[in-house]
Design a protein around this motif. Structure first.
Motif, mmCIF file in Angstrom:
data_model
loop_
_atom_site.group_PDB
_atom_site.id
_atom_site.type_symbol
_atom_site.label_atom_id
_atom_site.label_comp_id
_atom_site.label_asym_id
_atom_site.label_seq_id
_atom_site.Cartn_x
_atom_site.Cartn_y
_atom_site.Cartn_z
ATOM 1 N N PRO A 188 4.642 -0.324 0.550
ATOM 2 C CA PRO A 188 4.673 -0.789 1.940
ATOM 3 C C PRO A 188 6.083 -0.632 2.515
ATOM 4 O O PRO A 188 7.079 -0.872 1.821
ATOM 5 C CB PRO A 188 4.288 -2.270 1.834
ATOM 6 C CG PRO A 188 3.576 -2.389 0.521
ATOM 7 C CD PRO A 188 4.219 -1.387 -0.384
ATOM 8 N N ASN A 189 6.162 -0.243 3.763
ATOM 9 C CA ASN A 189 7.475 -0.066 4.392
ATOM 10 C C ASN A 189 7.995 -1.415 4.883
ATOM 11 O O ASN A 189 7.998 -1.713 6.081
ATOM 12 C CB ASN A 189 7.384 0.931 5.548
ATOM 13 C CG ASN A 189 8.748 1.231 6.153
ATOM 14 O OD1 ASN A 189 9.786 0.861 5.591
ATOM 15 N ND2 ASN A 189 8.755 1.884 7.302
ATOM 16 N N GLU A 190 8.431 -2.195 3.926
ATOM 17 C CA GLU A 190 9.028 -3.500 4.235
ATOM 18 C C GLU A 190 10.553 -3.393 4.319
ATOM 19 O O GLU A 190 11.244 -4.401 4.390
ATOM 20 C CB GLU A 190 8.663 -4.507 3.142
ATOM 21 C CG GLU A 190 9.190 -4.119 1.759
ATOM 22 C CD GLU A 190 8.718 -5.063 0.664
ATOM 23 O OE1 GLU A 190 9.572 -5.438 -0.163
ATOM 24 O OE2 GLU A 190 7.536 -5.408 0.637
ATOM 25 N N PHE A 191 11.053 -2.161 4.350
ATOM 26 C CA PHE A 191 12.490 -1.924 4.256
ATOM 27 C C PHE A 191 13.102 -1.447 5.584
ATOM 28 O O PHE A 191 14.272 -1.096 5.641
ATOM 29 C CB PHE A 191 12.774 -0.870 3.181
ATOM 30 C CG PHE A 191 12.112 -1.168 1.876
ATOM 31 C CD1 PHE A 191 12.668 -2.072 0.985
ATOM 32 C CD2 PHE A 191 10.898 -0.573 1.541
ATOM 33 C CE1 PHE A 191 12.048 -2.363 -0.218
ATOM 34 C CE2 PHE A 191 10.269 -0.858 0.340
ATOM 35 C CZ PHE A 191 10.839 -1.756 -0.543
ATOM 36 N N GLY A 192 12.287 -1.413 6.646
ATOM 37 C CA GLY A 192 12.775 -0.966 7.939
ATOM 38 C C GLY A 192 13.088 0.508 7.988
ATOM 39 O O GLY A 192 13.911 0.951 8.794
ATOM 40 N N ASP A 194 13.051 4.226 8.991
ATOM 41 C CA ASP A 194 12.706 4.862 10.259
ATOM 42 C C ASP A 194 13.270 6.277 10.305
ATOM 43 O O ASP A 194 14.393 6.497 10.770
ATOM 44 C CB ASP A 194 13.246 4.036 11.426
ATOM 45 C CG ASP A 194 12.869 4.631 12.782
ATOM 46 O OD1 ASP A 194 11.916 5.432 12.828
ATOM 47 O OD2 ASP A 194 13.538 4.301 13.780
ATOM 48 N N THR A 218 3.840 2.494 8.290
ATOM 49 C CA THR A 218 3.657 1.247 7.544
ATOM 50 C C THR A 218 3.908 1.439 6.048
ATOM 51 O O THR A 218 3.954 0.466 5.302
ATOM 52 C CB THR A 218 2.242 0.681 7.736
ATOM 53 O OG1 THR A 218 1.278 1.540 7.087
ATOM 54 C CG2 THR A 218 1.904 0.560 9.211
ATOM 55 N N GLN A 219 4.052 2.690 5.618
ATOM 56 C CA GLN A 219 4.244 3.017 4.218
ATOM 57 C C GLN A 219 5.536 3.819 4.038
ATOM 58 O O GLN A 219 6.072 4.386 4.994
ATOM 59 C CB GLN A 219 3.062 3.831 3.676
ATOM 60 C CG GLN A 219 1.730 3.096 3.719
ATOM 61 C CD GLN A 219 1.653 2.003 2.677
ATOM 62 O OE1 GLN A 219 1.841 2.256 1.491
ATOM 63 N NE2 GLN A 219 1.374 0.782 3.105
ATOM 64 N N ARG A 258 12.801 -4.760 -5.582
ATOM 65 C CA ARG A 258 11.748 -4.888 -4.568
ATOM 66 C C ARG A 258 10.795 -3.693 -4.624
ATOM 67 O O ARG A 258 9.586 -3.837 -4.427
ATOM 68 C CB ARG A 258 12.365 -5.010 -3.176
ATOM 69 C CG ARG A 258 13.081 -6.325 -2.931
ATOM 70 C CD ARG A 258 13.808 -6.312 -1.594
ATOM 71 N NE ARG A 258 12.886 -6.098 -0.464
ATOM 72 C CZ ARG A 258 13.294 -5.873 0.777
ATOM 73 N NH1 ARG A 258 14.603 -5.802 1.045
ATOM 74 N NH2 ARG A 258 12.405 -5.709 1.755
ATOM 75 N N HIS A 262 6.116 -3.304 -6.428
ATOM 76 C CA HIS A 262 4.866 -2.707 -5.933
ATOM 77 C C HIS A 262 4.257 -1.720 -6.918
ATOM 78 O O HIS A 262 3.274 -1.053 -6.587
ATOM 79 C CB HIS A 262 5.130 -2.001 -4.596
ATOM 80 C CG HIS A 262 5.572 -2.919 -3.504
ATOM 81 N ND1 HIS A 262 4.719 -3.810 -2.886
ATOM 82 C CD2 HIS A 262 6.798 -3.088 -2.924
ATOM 83 C CE1 HIS A 262 5.392 -4.483 -1.964
ATOM 84 N NE2 HIS A 262 6.649 -4.077 -1.968
ATOM 85 N N THR A 266 0.285 0.388 -6.326
ATOM 86 C CA THR A 266 0.295 1.681 -5.654
ATOM 87 C C THR A 266 -0.905 2.532 -6.075
ATOM 88 O O THR A 266 -1.320 2.508 -7.243
ATOM 89 C CB THR A 266 1.609 2.426 -5.949
ATOM 90 O OG1 THR A 266 1.661 3.626 -5.157
ATOM 91 C CG2 THR A 266 1.723 2.792 -7.421
#
Length: 397
Positions: A188-192, A194, A218-219, A258, A262, A266
């Motif tokens: 999951p793209n919980e790391f910002g 972009d 989102t990934q 972190r 996951h 995955t």
């Protein structure tokens, strides 16, 4: 048989790319894949130089670009996440560290499959169990029990090619470990994240961790590398591979804990050795090899996809030009590809060597000859001239 029926083993990149060109040249093509369907995700793969021209000639430039990761560039960061170096996707005319055409392996496979599925027979969840060849064809027994006969068989089944083992001999003869292991999987793209690839490397331990943006914002795609003098874990033993990754990346800084959290969730985990395939010949009678099965240059070359695409164009073209005579067609394909493969394998070897653990007892080597290195890089990207094959059939002209 029609005189040009071809069975391809493997439906990743090299297999469907070869199917595209064989179909256009008039062959009857079957692709068999042991997986139940196309495998999603995977590492980001690049198309540079002459490989971009192959995509254009396939008529798939728009489709490939639409599926690209749209990565703006790469930031090398320190353990605290501070940017220490930046590379843009526009560097070196789109052929730099981050290529202009960068796409997840699974997304490129989908583009190639969608392009060929109406004219090519795909058989999933099956594999070649046995084959015997004679002067006129190849008899194939599939794991499902079905038996069929083809004019030619081509292995596009990757680094651990089963077909190569059946026809050419044990894998140990051909696979050369380069002292590294790579792992990829989506998180999951919980790391910002972009549009910028983040890469953290520790030169002392030669380990690295990274996060790559993908089309689904989102990934993200996580990647790890670590040194390994030997690698003896089965490439299909996923649980053992995950245990190895956890052990080797234990205590590594940056965002590593972190990302590793996951690991069990995955859907597309992949881990394997960094290795090259070196063979004296890529064919035996009516059976040939292409892509990583024949000439893997390793992910450190950045050229695996390019070699597969170029090889597919040349192999189909040379077979058609030889009127489907396997001896002449395979020989001409190999003659055109050999030096291009050698240059890209040298890039992979040098890159892996540069990432090795420093050894205090060994005197550092001389500074590299940058002019020679840049000449090698240029040959590895652009050093092959594509024939136009104007005199062979093309169903799209």
């Amino acid at each position: 048989m029609s005189g040009n029926s071809v069975l391809i083993a493997g439906a990743s990149i090299a297999g469907p790319a070869l199917a595209h060109w064989l179909w256009r040249r008039g062959a009857e093509v079957t692709v068999v894949e042991r997986a139940a369907g196309l495998r999603p995700g995977g590492q980001a793969v690049d198309a540079r130089g002459v490989a971009r021209e192959v995509i254009r000639r396939m008529g798939l430039d728009a489709e490939v670009r639409a599926a690209c990761t749209d990565t703006a560039g790469a930031h090398t960061v320190d353990v605290d996440g501070n940017v220490v170096q930046t590379f843009s996707a526009e560097d070196d005319g789109g052929d730099g560290f981050i290529a202009e055409i960068e796409i997840l392996r699974g997304d490129l496979a989908q583009v190639l499959y969608d392009d060929t599925r109406d004219g090519v027979e795909y058989v999933f969840n099956d594999r070649i169990a046995e084959l015997t060849q004679d002067a006129d064809g190849v008899d194939v027994t599939f794991a499902s029990g079905e038996r069929r006969r083809f004019d030619l068989v081509v292995g596009a089944d990757g680094l651990h090619s089963s077909l190569r083992g059946m026809v050419f001999g044990p894998r140990e003869q051909f696979i050369h470990h380069l002292g590294m292991v790579l792992a990829f999987y989506s998180v999951p793209n919980e790391f910002g994240l972009d549009r910028w690839f983040l890469d953290y490397q520790d030169p002392v331990t030669a380990r690295s961790a990274g996060l790559r943006p993908i089309q689904d914002a989102t990934q993200a795609m996580a990647l790890f590398s670590f040194p390994a003098k030997e690698f003896d874990i089965d490439h299909r033993d996923i649980e053992a591979q995950k245990q190895l990754l956890r052990a080797k990346m234990d205590g590594f800084g940056w965002l590593t804990p972190r990302i590793l959290a996951h690991l069990d969730d995955t859907p597309d985990f992949y881990l394997d050795q960094v290795a090259q395939v070196k063979m004296d010949r890529w064919s035996s009678g009516r059976v040939g090899l292409i892509g990583d099965a024949a000439f893997c240059a390793s992910p450190m070359s950045g050229a695996g996809t390019g070699l597969a695409l170029v090889g597919a164009y040349l192999l189909a073209g040379e077979l058609a030009a030889a009127k489907w005579d396997p001896e002449a067609g395979f020989a001409a394909y190999e003659e055109r590809m050999r030096q291009f493969v050698a240059d890209n394998q040298e890039i992979g070897r040098l890159h892996a060597q540069s990432r090795a653990v420093p050894q205090a007892e060994i005197e550092p080597g001389p500074e590299p000859d940058m002019d020679a290195l840049m000449a090698l890089v240029d040959r590895a990207i652009n050093g092959l001239e594509l024939p136009d094959y104007a005199d062979v059939p093309d169903s799209r002209q």
